[in-house]
Design a protein around this motif. Structure first.
Motif, PDB file in Angstrom:
ATOM      1  N   TYR A 132       0.476  -1.312  -0.514  1.00 34.16           N
ATOM      2  CA  TYR A 132      -0.090  -0.199  -0.357  1.00 34.16           C
ATOM      3  C   TYR A 132       1.094   1.234   0.406  1.00 34.16           C
ATOM      4  N   TRP A 133       1.966   1.895   0.671  1.00 36.59           N
ATOM      5  CA  TRP A 133       2.756   2.541   1.255  1.00 36.59           C
ATOM      6  C   TRP A 133       3.524   2.874  -0.434  1.00 36.59           C
ATOM      7  N   GLN A 134       3.550   1.667  -1.345  1.00 40.77           N
ATOM      8  CA  GLN A 134       4.473   1.768  -2.463  1.00 40.77           C
ATOM      9  C   GLN A 134       3.439   2.984  -3.384  1.00 40.77           C
ATOM     10  N   VAL A 135       2.181   2.184  -3.537  1.00 38.25           N
ATOM     11  CA  VAL A 135       1.165   3.171  -4.724  1.00 38.25           C
ATOM     12  C   VAL A 135       1.506   4.750  -4.156  1.00 38.25           C
ATOM     13  N   VAL A 136       0.482   4.429  -2.778  1.00 39.87           N
ATOM     14  CA  VAL A 136       0.853   6.167  -2.070  1.00 39.87           C
ATOM     15  C   VAL A 136       2.157   6.860  -2.308  1.00 39.87           C
ATOM     16  N   VAL A 137       3.180   6.503  -2.363  1.00 44.98           N
ATOM     17  CA  VAL A 137       4.835   6.793  -2.807  1.00 44.98           C
ATOM     18  C   VAL A 137       4.976   7.133  -4.214  1.00 44.98           C
ATOM     19  N   LEU A 138       4.462   6.818  -4.834  1.00 43.32           N
ATOM     20  CA  LEU A 138       4.140   6.950  -6.034  1.00 43.32           C
ATOM     21  C   LEU A 138       3.148   8.019  -6.688  1.00 43.32           C
ATOM     22  N   ALA A 139       2.229   8.186  -6.048  1.00 49.95           N
ATOM     23  CA  ALA A 139       1.047   8.777  -6.540  1.00 49.95           C
ATOM     24  C   ALA A 139       1.683  10.090  -6.126  1.00 49.95           C
ATOM     25  N   LEU A 140       2.147   9.925  -4.431  1.00 53.05           N
ATOM     26  CA  LEU A 140       2.718  11.636  -3.581  1.00 53.05           C
ATOM     27  C   LEU A 140       3.914  12.533  -4.653  1.00 53.05           C
ATOM     28  N   LEU A 141       4.421  11.552  -5.059  1.00 52.05           N
ATOM     29  CA  LEU A 141       6.050  11.996  -5.803  1.00 52.05           C
ATOM     30  C   LEU A 141       5.320  12.599  -7.266  1.00 52.05           C
ATOM     31  N   GLY A 142       4.347  11.965  -8.053  1.00 52.74           N
ATOM     32  CA  GLY A 142       3.568  12.478  -9.235  1.00 52.74           C
ATOM     33  C   GLY A 142       3.329  13.956  -9.201  1.00 52.74           C
ATOM     34  N   GLY A 143       2.386  13.753  -8.201  1.00 52.05           N
ATOM     35  CA  GLY A 143       1.790  15.097  -8.002  1.00 52.05           C
ATOM     36  C   GLY A 143       2.405  15.950  -7.584  1.00 52.05           C
ATOM     37  N   LEU A 144       4.029  16.121  -6.781  1.00 51.99           N
ATOM     38  CA  LEU A 144       4.675  17.056  -6.002  1.00 51.99           C
ATOM     39  C   LEU A 144       5.453  17.154  -6.999  1.00 51.99           C
ATOM     40  N   LEU A 145       5.677  16.555  -8.393  1.00 52.46           N
ATOM     41  CA  LEU A 145       7.104  16.744  -9.335  1.00 52.46           C
ATOM     42  C   LEU A 145       5.750  17.811 -10.271  1.00 52.46           C
ATOM     43  N   GLY A 146       4.706  17.143 -10.848  1.00 57.25           N
ATOM     44  CA  GLY A 146       3.531  18.128 -11.808  1.00 57.25           C
ATOM     45  C   GLY A 146       3.489  19.280 -11.300  1.00 57.25           C
ATOM     46  N   LEU A 147       2.977  19.660 -10.303  1.00 52.58           N
ATOM     47  CA  LEU A 147       2.989  20.744  -9.215  1.00 52.58           C
ATOM     48  C   LEU A 147       3.783  21.993  -9.437  1.00 52.58           C
ATOM     49  N   ALA A 148       5.259  21.110  -8.616  1.00 57.62           N
ATOM     50  CA  ALA A 148       6.740  22.352  -8.460  1.00 57.62           C
ATOM     51  C   ALA A 148       7.108  22.161 -10.099  1.00 57.62           C
ATOM     52  N   ALA A 149       6.703  22.028 -10.754  1.00 55.94           N
ATOM     53  CA  ALA A 149       7.132  22.236 -12.064  1.00 55.94           C
ATOM     54  C   ALA A 149       6.174  23.162 -12.961  1.00 55.94           C
ATOM     55  N   MET A 150       5.069  23.081 -12.495  1.00 60.52           N
ATOM     56  CA  MET A 150       3.960  24.271 -13.229  1.00 60.52           C
ATOM     57  C   MET A 150       4.287  25.397 -12.927  1.00 60.52           C
ATOM     58  N   ILE A 151       4.779  25.275 -11.873  1.00 53.97           N
ATOM     59  CA  ILE A 151       4.797  26.661 -10.482  1.00 53.97           C
ATOM     60  C   ILE A 151       5.476  28.154 -11.437  1.00 53.97           C
ATOM     61  N   PRO A 152       6.374  27.699 -12.224  1.00 49.08           N
ATOM     62  CA  PRO A 152       7.033  28.515 -12.898  1.00 49.08           C
ATOM     63  C   PRO A 152       6.678  28.732 -14.253  1.00 49.08           C
ATOM     64  N   LEU A 153       5.469  28.396 -14.548  1.00 48.85           N
ATOM     65  CA  LEU A 153       4.681  28.629 -15.796  1.00 48.85           C
ATOM     66  C   LEU A 153       3.636  29.416 -15.751  1.00 48.85           C
ATOM     67  N   ARG A 154       3.312  29.946 -14.729  1.00 51.47           N
ATOM     68  CA  ARG A 154       2.003  30.370 -14.806  1.00 51.47           C
ATOM     69  C   ARG A 154       1.485  31.869 -14.946  1.00 51.47           C
ATOM     70  N   ARG A 155       2.677  32.655 -15.208  1.00 51.56           N
ATOM     71  CA  ARG A 155       2.568  33.457 -15.049  1.00 51.56           C
ATOM     72  C   ARG A 155       2.599  33.888 -16.785  1.00 51.56           C
ATOM     73  N   LEU A 156       3.388  32.894 -17.662  1.00 57.17           N
ATOM     74  CA  LEU A 156       3.247  32.989 -18.428  1.00 57.17           C
ATOM     75  C   LEU A 156       2.358  31.590 -19.635  1.00 57.17           C
ATOM     76  N   LEU A 157       1.826  31.417 -19.325  1.00 59.79           N
ATOM     77  CA  LEU A 157       1.131  30.723 -19.450  1.00 59.79           C
ATOM     78  C   LEU A 157      -0.876  31.017 -19.048  1.00 59.79           C
ATOM     79  N   ILE A 158      -0.535  31.504 -18.196  1.00 58.66           N
ATOM     80  CA  ILE A 158      -1.664  31.970 -17.419  1.00 58.66           C
ATOM     81  C   ILE A 158      -2.002  32.903 -17.264  1.00 58.66           C
ATOM     82  N   VAL A 159      -1.065  34.022 -17.245  1.00 58.93           N
ATOM     83  CA  VAL A 159      -1.272  35.582 -17.125  1.00 58.93           C
ATOM     84  C   VAL A 159      -1.274  35.949 -18.543  1.00 58.93           C
TER      85      VAL A 159
END
Length: 616
Positions: free
Chosen positions: A98-125
């Motif tokens: 169970y813990w492995q599935v939790v960690v994989l999902a969390l790592l993917g979510g963290l990577l997607g969130l962090a990599a998107m933040i620098p793009l916000r002003r360019l893409l959204i604004v």
């Protein structure tokens, strides 16, 4: 854009708690739906409406409702990436903890969130007028309407009740059959079938007639053309036909022919559609990537003191991305397969390269086509093919290597889905005057909580057996087939390439290749209710006012509720099965004509409910 109002409450305890609860609900429901038919539905609008409905008497603000839907919708991307890959481990007999599935999902979510933040002003604004972000814009309109007192929110709760009631009647009480079948004369092994599945009827309603028709067309090709053709050709064969090693085709029933032959044709169709979708969008993807690079070179401008232009700090971004890569490379047991440091380092490089590339592409491309049309399947396939090819070159082809490649795909699929989801949420926040940094923190909280629910749902539903009639797990089965093909070369390529030809022909006709291929891959019984739901949407929209035609807002909310209701009921039933309290299956209490009549009435009743909601 709505003018920023610093006096409005936003990041409050009630908004956070409501968002977390809704994330758990829709995370479990979407995991169930994805394992059943290989697709998920957006939780943003239902979460926004439910927040307003629950907190309206306490004076909920539009920014609180937006915060709750931001946190609640975080679960959708985690569910998508997880159900696309993890069930394949169960199919290999390598059930993860169970813990492995939790960690994989969390790592993917963290990577997607962090990599998107620098793009916000360019893409959204800066690209506000160029990139509409359709779901994000629609959610902003719904927030404005519901917080101003518009009616219709009750339909989502009614939908939850309807979906749960029908699911429990069939799978908990075993009151009626859960599928209806009718054989056809002349065509050998051909039959019409429909599953009594409220969630699939609701998905068809959400998709609309056109896309639902494309999906069922693929299933019709399989059930009424390919299966009868194989049965007719094989009727006179004296022995088994590869890849079946034992049974003659003449001794197989419809389900066996589907499992031994159509499944590979469908896998070829889905894989081809996914790769061709990525290839067709390659200029757009490359343009998106280059546009982001150009924008970042020019600079997105310094952040102002305005709270509506404030992101999480750069230190968080660097630390989050580094954490994901280092955990994958250095922590044994995170990736499935128990590979050594060298193999884990290759996997970490794959996560970094494919993850950052596809996060950038996904964040921009969903601004045009929306989350529903995001080519996540193709993105995952490309990641798996690239990583598996490297493993094959190094000679890592043992079962552990297959599992490691698959879990790289899990992280990248979740990251790309997360980037698309948070992009839509940030667009909504931009339009209603929210604080980006608080939304980003909300998405982090949502992912950190939803990963537990999504992983628990996958573990519970494994009691049914992935790849079974109840839960075919189509996307994960496809990923398993592709990895095995690259690392072992033992695919029945004749059948796979037949599927490639079918899928390619559909795309030449201008229809969605992936939607059509999913229909080829899954049985008609699962696709027929989607088509029926699309027909209900078309009939309900007939004669509607131009501004409501194709929108059917109360109907969409009701359909989202039905999906959630059946999904939660399905998770409950799976938990009872796993605990040994309930049998996995049982003969229905009402069989024969009476059982079919009750099952048919259940389908008609759900359709009537959706049609009534659409006209509300």
């Amino acid at each position: 854009m709505t003018q920023a109002n610093p006096g409005l409450a936003e990041f409050t305890a009630r908004a956070v708690i409501t968002g977390i609860v809704l994330g758990l609900v829709f995370g479990a429901a979407n995991a169930y739906l994805g394992l059943k038919v290989g697709m998920t539905v957006s939780a943003s609008i239902p979460a926004a409406v439910m927040t307003v409905a629950v907190l309206r008497r306490r004076g909920v603000t539009i920014l609180e409702a937006n915060m709750a839907q931001t946190i609640g919708s975080a679960s959708t991307s985690l569910a998508t990436g997880t159900i696309f890959t993890i069930p394949a481990l169960f199919l290999w007999g390598l059930a993860p903890p169970y813990w492995q599935v939790v960690v994989l999902a969390l790592l993917g979510g963290l990577l997607g969130l962090a990599a998107m933040i620098p793009l916000r002003r360019l893409l959204i604004v800066q690209a506000h007028h160029e990139l509409p972000y359709p779901e994000g814009t629609a959610c902003a309109e719904v927030l404005r309407a519901t917080t101003s007192g518009a009616s219709g929110s009750a339909w989502i709760f009614r939908g939850i009740a309807v979906g749960a009631l029908v699911k429990l009647a069939g799978s908990l009480l075993f009151l009626m059959p859960t599928e209806l079948h009718a054989g056809l004369p002349i065509l050998p092994r051909a039959e019409l079938a429909i599953e009594v599945a409220p969630a699939l009827l609701a998905v068809g309603f959400i998709l609309g007639y056109r896309q639902a028709a494309v999906v069922v067309a693929g299933a019709v090709i399989s059930s009424l053309a390919l299966i009868p053709l194989i049965a007719w050709i094989g009727a006179g064969l004296p022995g088994p036909l590869y890849p079946e090693p034992v049974l003659r085709i003449a001794d197989m029933d419809t389900g066996q022919i589907w499992a031994r032959y159509i499944r590979y044709i469908g896998a070829g169709a889905v894989a081809t559609a996914g790769v061709l979708t990525v290839a067709r969008n390659l200029p757009t993807m490359l343009g998106a990537f280059m546009a982001v690079l150009r924008g970042m070179r020019k600079g997105t401008g310094p952040a102002s003191d305005d709270r509506t232009d404030r992101d999480l700090p750069g230190s968080f971004i660097a630390a989050a991305i580094a954490t994901v890569v280092l955990v994958v490379a250095l922590v044994p047991g995170v990736l499935a397969g128990e590979m050594g440091l060298a193999a884990r380092s290759v996997c970490a490089a794959g996560v970094a390269v494919f993850g950052l590339l596809f996060v950038t592409v996904a964040a921009r491309i969903v601004g045009i086509v929306g989350v529903s049309s995001q080519p996540t399947s193709g993105i995952t396939l490309v990641t798996l093919l690239g990583t598996a090819s490297l493993f094959a070159a190094f000679g890592w082809v043992e079962p552990g290597a297959r599992a490691a490649v698959l879990t790289v795909g899990t992280i990248v699929a979740v990251a790309a889905s997360k980037a698309g989801d948070i992009s839509q949420d940030l667009k909504t926040g931009f339009l209603v005057g929210a604080t980006p940094a608080r939304q980003q923190l909300g998405q982090l909280i949502g992912a950190a909580c939803a990963c537990w629910a999504v992983a628990a749902t996958v573990m519970l539903l494994s009691s049914y057996g992935f790849g079974s009639k109840e839960l075919p797990a189509p996307q994960a089965t496809l990923m398993k087939t592709i990895i095995e093909g690259v690392l072992s070369g033992e695919l029945p390529w004749g059948l796979v390439l037949t599927g490639a030809g079918v899928s390619g022909a559909a795309m030449l006709c201008g229809v969605s290749g992936l939607a059509f291929a999913i229909g080829v891959y899954l049985p008609l019984a699962s696709m027929a209710p989607i088509f029926v739901g699309g027909c209900v949407r078309a009939m309900a929209s007939r004669g509607a006012a131009p501004e409501r035609e194709g929108e059917a807002r109360a109907g969409i909310l009701a359909a989202s509720g039905v999906v959630a209701g059946e999904g939660l009921a399905g998770v409950l039933v799976a938990g009872l099965v796993a605990a040994g309290v309930l049998a996995k299956s049982s003969p229905p209490l009402l069989s024969g004509v009476y059982g079919s009549l009750v099952a048919g009435l259940a389908v008609v009743g759900v359709c009537g409910f959706l049609g009534r909601a659409a006209r509300a």
